[in-house]
Design a protein around this motif. Structure first.
Motif, mmCIF file in Angstrom:
data_model
loop_
_atom_site.group_PDB
_atom_site.id
_atom_site.type_symbol
_atom_site.label_atom_id
_atom_site.label_comp_id
_atom_site.label_asym_id
_atom_site.label_seq_id
_atom_site.Cartn_x
_atom_site.Cartn_y
_atom_site.Cartn_z
ATOM 1 N N THR A 28 12.917 43.769 50.940
ATOM 2 C CA THR A 28 14.303 43.549 51.367
ATOM 3 C C THR A 28 15.243 43.495 50.167
ATOM 4 O O THR A 28 16.323 44.102 50.174
ATOM 5 N N GLU A 29 14.826 42.773 49.130
ATOM 6 C CA GLU A 29 15.656 42.647 47.930
ATOM 7 C C GLU A 29 15.770 43.975 47.180
ATOM 8 O O GLU A 29 16.836 44.321 46.657
ATOM 9 N N LEU A 30 14.680 44.725 47.116
ATOM 10 C CA LEU A 30 14.741 46.043 46.478
ATOM 11 C C LEU A 30 15.663 46.976 47.253
ATOM 12 O O LEU A 30 16.422 47.751 46.650
ATOM 13 N N GLU A 31 15.607 46.911 48.550
ATOM 14 C CA GLU A 31 16.484 47.745 49.379
ATOM 15 C C GLU A 31 17.951 47.444 49.078
ATOM 16 O O GLU A 31 18.783 48.350 49.012
ATOM 17 N N GLU A 32 18.253 46.167 48.867
ATOM 18 C CA GLU A 32 19.646 45.775 48.612
ATOM 19 C C GLU A 32 20.097 46.087 47.191
ATOM 20 O O GLU A 32 21.217 46.589 46.988
ATOM 21 N N HIS A 33 19.258 45.825 46.212
ATOM 22 C CA HIS A 33 19.697 45.901 44.818
ATOM 23 C C HIS A 33 19.249 47.162 44.076
ATOM 24 O O HIS A 33 19.857 47.529 43.074
ATOM 25 N N SER A 34 18.180 47.808 44.533
ATOM 26 C CA SER A 34 17.666 49.010 43.860
ATOM 27 C C SER A 34 17.123 49.984 44.905
ATOM 28 O O SER A 34 15.943 50.342 44.896
ATOM 29 N N HIS A 35 18.014 50.401 45.782
ATOM 30 C CA HIS A 35 17.619 51.268 46.892
ATOM 31 C C HIS A 35 16.972 52.561 46.397
ATOM 32 O O HIS A 35 15.994 53.046 46.987
ATOM 33 N N SER B 263 12.708 58.243 40.805
ATOM 34 C CA SER B 263 13.037 56.835 40.568
ATOM 35 C C SER B 263 13.662 56.660 39.191
ATOM 36 O O SER B 263 13.239 57.283 38.220
ATOM 37 N N PRO B 264 14.664 55.789 39.081
ATOM 38 C CA PRO B 264 15.161 55.452 37.737
ATOM 39 C C PRO B 264 14.053 54.823 36.903
ATOM 40 O O PRO B 264 13.166 54.151 37.430
ATOM 41 N N ASN B 265 14.110 55.054 35.597
ATOM 42 C CA ASN B 265 13.145 54.477 34.665
ATOM 43 C C ASN B 265 13.658 53.098 34.268
ATOM 44 O O ASN B 265 14.401 52.942 33.305
ATOM 45 N N ILE B 266 13.246 52.067 35.025
ATOM 46 C CA ILE B 266 13.860 50.757 34.871
ATOM 47 C C ILE B 266 12.837 49.669 35.149
ATOM 48 O O ILE B 266 11.943 49.844 35.979
ATOM 49 N N SER B 267 12.963 48.550 34.449
ATOM 50 C CA SER B 267 12.035 47.433 34.640
ATOM 51 C C SER B 267 12.421 46.640 35.881
ATOM 52 O O SER B 267 13.556 46.696 36.366
ATOM 53 N N ILE B 268 11.479 45.848 36.381
ATOM 54 C CA ILE B 268 11.752 45.013 37.549
ATOM 55 C C ILE B 268 12.769 43.930 37.206
ATOM 56 O O ILE B 268 13.539 43.492 38.075
ATOM 57 N N ASP B 269 12.835 43.514 35.945
ATOM 58 C CA ASP B 269 13.842 42.534 35.539
ATOM 59 C C ASP B 269 15.249 43.095 35.737
ATOM 60 O O ASP B 269 16.113 42.451 36.343
ATOM 61 N N LYS C 144 19.588 40.615 39.239
ATOM 62 C CA LYS C 144 20.629 40.855 40.247
ATOM 63 C C LYS C 144 20.537 39.917 41.439
ATOM 64 O O LYS C 144 21.550 39.555 42.036
ATOM 65 N N THR C 145 19.342 39.541 41.803
ATOM 66 C CA THR C 145 19.148 38.781 43.025
ATOM 67 C C THR C 145 19.514 37.304 42.838
ATOM 68 O O THR C 145 19.398 36.748 41.750
ATOM 69 N N SER C 146 19.950 36.693 43.927
ATOM 70 C CA SER C 146 20.184 35.248 43.941
ATOM 71 C C SER C 146 19.004 34.511 44.555
ATOM 72 O O SER C 146 19.032 33.288 44.703
ATOM 73 N N ASN C 147 17.955 35.276 44.912
ATOM 74 C CA ASN C 147 16.799 34.703 45.593
ATOM 75 C C ASN C 147 15.585 34.643 44.672
ATOM 76 O O ASN C 147 14.483 34.968 45.049
ATOM 77 N N ALA C 148 15.810 34.234 43.406
ATOM 78 C CA ALA C 148 14.726 34.189 42.426
ATOM 79 C C ALA C 148 14.699 32.837 41.736
ATOM 80 O O ALA C 148 15.744 32.209 41.510
ATOM 81 N N VAL C 149 13.495 32.397 41.401
ATOM 82 C CA VAL C 149 13.308 31.128 40.694
ATOM 83 C C VAL C 149 12.299 31.325 39.578
ATOM 84 O O VAL C 149 11.617 32.355 39.504
ATOM 85 N N VAL C 150 12.200 30.317 38.715
ATOM 86 C CA VAL C 150 11.230 30.346 37.629
ATOM 87 C C VAL C 150 10.369 29.090 37.710
ATOM 88 O O VAL C 150 10.860 28.007 38.029
ATOM 89 N N VAL C 151 9.076 29.271 37.445
ATOM 90 C CA VAL C 151 8.147 28.154 37.330
ATOM 91 C C VAL C 151 7.869 27.956 35.842
ATOM 92 O O VAL C 151 7.140 28.747 35.233
ATOM 93 N N PRO C 152 8.464 26.938 35.218
ATOM 94 C CA PRO C 152 8.166 26.669 33.804
ATOM 95 C C PRO C 152 6.747 26.117 33.672
ATOM 96 O O PRO C 152 6.325 25.275 34.468
ATOM 97 N N THR C 153 6.034 26.563 32.665
ATOM 98 C CA THR C 153 4.655 26.115 32.485
ATOM 99 C C THR C 153 4.299 26.182 31.006
ATOM 100 O O THR C 153 5.039 26.777 30.201
ATOM 101 N N SER C 154 3.169 25.604 30.653
ATOM 102 C CA SER C 154 2.809 25.514 29.233
ATOM 103 C C SER C 154 1.420 26.061 28.944
ATOM 104 O O SER C 154 0.841 25.746 27.904
#
Length: 476
Positions: free
Chosen positions: A211-218, A248-254, A260-270
């Motif tokens: 869903t997010e790829l469809e919206e931000h990187s169709h 496809s564009p030559n582009i990283s998932i980042d 671009k998405t507002s539906n992403a989080v990070v899990v900090p770890t060590s």
């Protein structure tokens, strides 16, 4: 429940040469034993081998590495759900998008994908698996998750993630991604706190990812879906359609999604992590002696400290040195300041630009094939000597040559040799002659690896002088 398991997605198509001369375009670092007795790819497979937690992994690689992937998985007893072959490099966004289309019919849309580079070293301890479980729980709620590694030093070779407001005590919104910083900027970020190394490891709920790829990187998703729809089966491999995938564009998932998405989080770890992107990173992750030296292979060190010495070829003796990297293979030696090993790329670029040395950046003297492989020992005018090794139960293609004859001497194991319409068995210290133009085949019917010395003579000795008549691996 089956749908609660994680589907591992391992990206294994990279051709990096930052660890030259050991790592080369045709034999990159993920398939080399840099630390320990297993390759980085095999270590990655082992981290996702718990059947109570993970499904069988999906591997994304390319045509050149497809048999390496399967053989290294077989060596450690890991079954693969699918091996997806990229016809051309299009970075991580297209690869991950294609996997979503491959995984859906295999596992359903309700699964969670863990995307893992195959060339990182990770200490898979309780801290690591705790982070995986936290990320999995977050992904099950429909959120895209990345892993941030607590920085151990102001590294300039990694990107960084700045954390934002907490979602809970272990998961945080992402404030921003930062490119590889200068040393001063890295020091400033570490002193400020709230910044983590960008590990390139993700946990994605499949449905929401699409869903997010469809919206931000169709355009990425459309090209990947079409490439899968028009893909073909080749033995155990899924070959993506080349024309569609190239759109496809030559582009990283980042860049394509996570920034671009507002539906992403990070899990900090060590947990202990490194992308082993330079020889100094290999040194830091190795087992050092009392003088701070890390040495593997054929090496002797005297009055040397804080150095890395690796040899897969000649015996290397290092005396009176400090803070150096000495890396030796059968056909090349690199010597450099350990603290400047990020600059190996400059050496590779210079070697690549010259016809006489470009091969040193592409091919290793040892080449792997689906049946085993060979090492070039000696090349001369109208002759070549190779060591050939064949895995038990495997056989080479039925073939002939227009320009060379061959002499085979068995040094280990048992060889089944077909010449014309005759089949004979050869034991150790026995030999056979293959005349120019004669149809022939080599097989290993035994239980141990077959090794033989091959001497080629003729007017042309290139690998393209092979006319395959039949082949178990679809190459005829």
């Amino acid at each position: 429940m089956k749908e609660k398991k994680i589907v591992p997605v391992i990206l294994a198509g990279g051709k990096g040469t930052r660890l030259w001369p050991l790592s080369r375009a045709a034999a990159p670092k993920q398939f080399i034993k840099l630390i320990g007795d297993r390759t980085l790819f095999q270590n990655t497979l082992e981290r996702v081998s718990d059947p109570s937690m993970f499904e069988a992994p999906i591997i994304v690689t390319n045509d050149e590495f497809r048999f390496l992937v399967c053989e290294q998985a077989r060596e450690i007893g890991i079954e693969l759900a699918a091996v997806v072959l990229e016809p051309t490099a299009r970075n991580t966004a297209a690869a991950i998008a294609a996997v979503t289309a491959v995984a859906t019919p295999l596992f359903g849309q309700g699964v969670v994908l863990q995307v893992l580079p195959s060339d990182h070293t990770i200490n898979a301890d309780d801290t690591y698996f705790d982070a995986v479980r936290v990320a999995h729980d977050a992904a099950l709620s429909g959120i895209l998750v990345t892993f941030g590694i607590a920085p151990k030093e102001p590294a300039t070779g990694y990107g960084y993630i700045e954390v934002g407001e907490p979602l809970n005590s272990k998961v945080f919104h992402i404030r921003r991604f930062l490119e590889k910083p200068s040393h001063d900027k890295a020091v400033e970020m570490i002193d400020a706190g709230g910044f983590y190394w960008n590990s390139g490891i993700f946990m994605f709920p499949l449905k929401e990812l699409r869903t997010e790829l469809e919206e931000h990187s169709h355009d990425v998703l459309e090209a990947a879906d079409n490439a899968v729809a028009k893909s073909c089966r080749d033995l155990d491999f899924i070959r993506l359609d080349a024309d569609e995938f190239a759109k496809s564009p030559n582009i990283s998932i980042d860049y394509a999604l996570m920034e671009k998405t507002s539906n992403a989080v990070v899990v900090p770890t060590s947990f202990a992590w490194s992308d082993l992107g330079s020889w100094d990173a290999v040194w830091k992750n190795g087992q050092g002696d009392t003088d701070g030296n890390v040495a593997t292979g054929n090496a002797t060190l005297v009055e040397t400290r804080n150095s890395l010495v690796v040899s897969s070829g000649p015996h290397v003796a290092v005396c009176g040195m400090a803070d150096v990297a000495v890396i030796a293979t059968e056909d090349a030696i690199y010597v450099g300041d350990l603290n400047s090993s990020q600059d190996v790329g400059k050496i590779v670029a210079k070697l690549s630009a010259t016809a006489a040395t470009s091969k040193l950046t592409q091919n290793h003297p040892t080449c792997y094939r689906p049946w085993g492989g060979y090492t070039s020992i000696l090349n001369g005018d109208r002759f070549q000597v190779k060591r050939i090794f064949v895995i038990p139960g495997k056989k080479l293609s039925l073939q002939k040559h227009h320009h060379r004859s061959e002499h085979w001497v068995v040094v280990r194991g048992t060889a089944e040799v077909t010449i014309g319409d005759k089949i004979q068995m050869l034991q150790e210290n026995e030999s056979v002659y293959i005349p120019l133009g004669e149809v022939h085949r080599l097989a290993n019917p035994g239980k141990i690896t077959l090794e033989l010395i091959e001497v080629q003579t003729g007017s042309y000795l290139g690998e393209d002088d092979i006319i395959r008549i039949s082949d178990d691996f679809g190459r005829s």
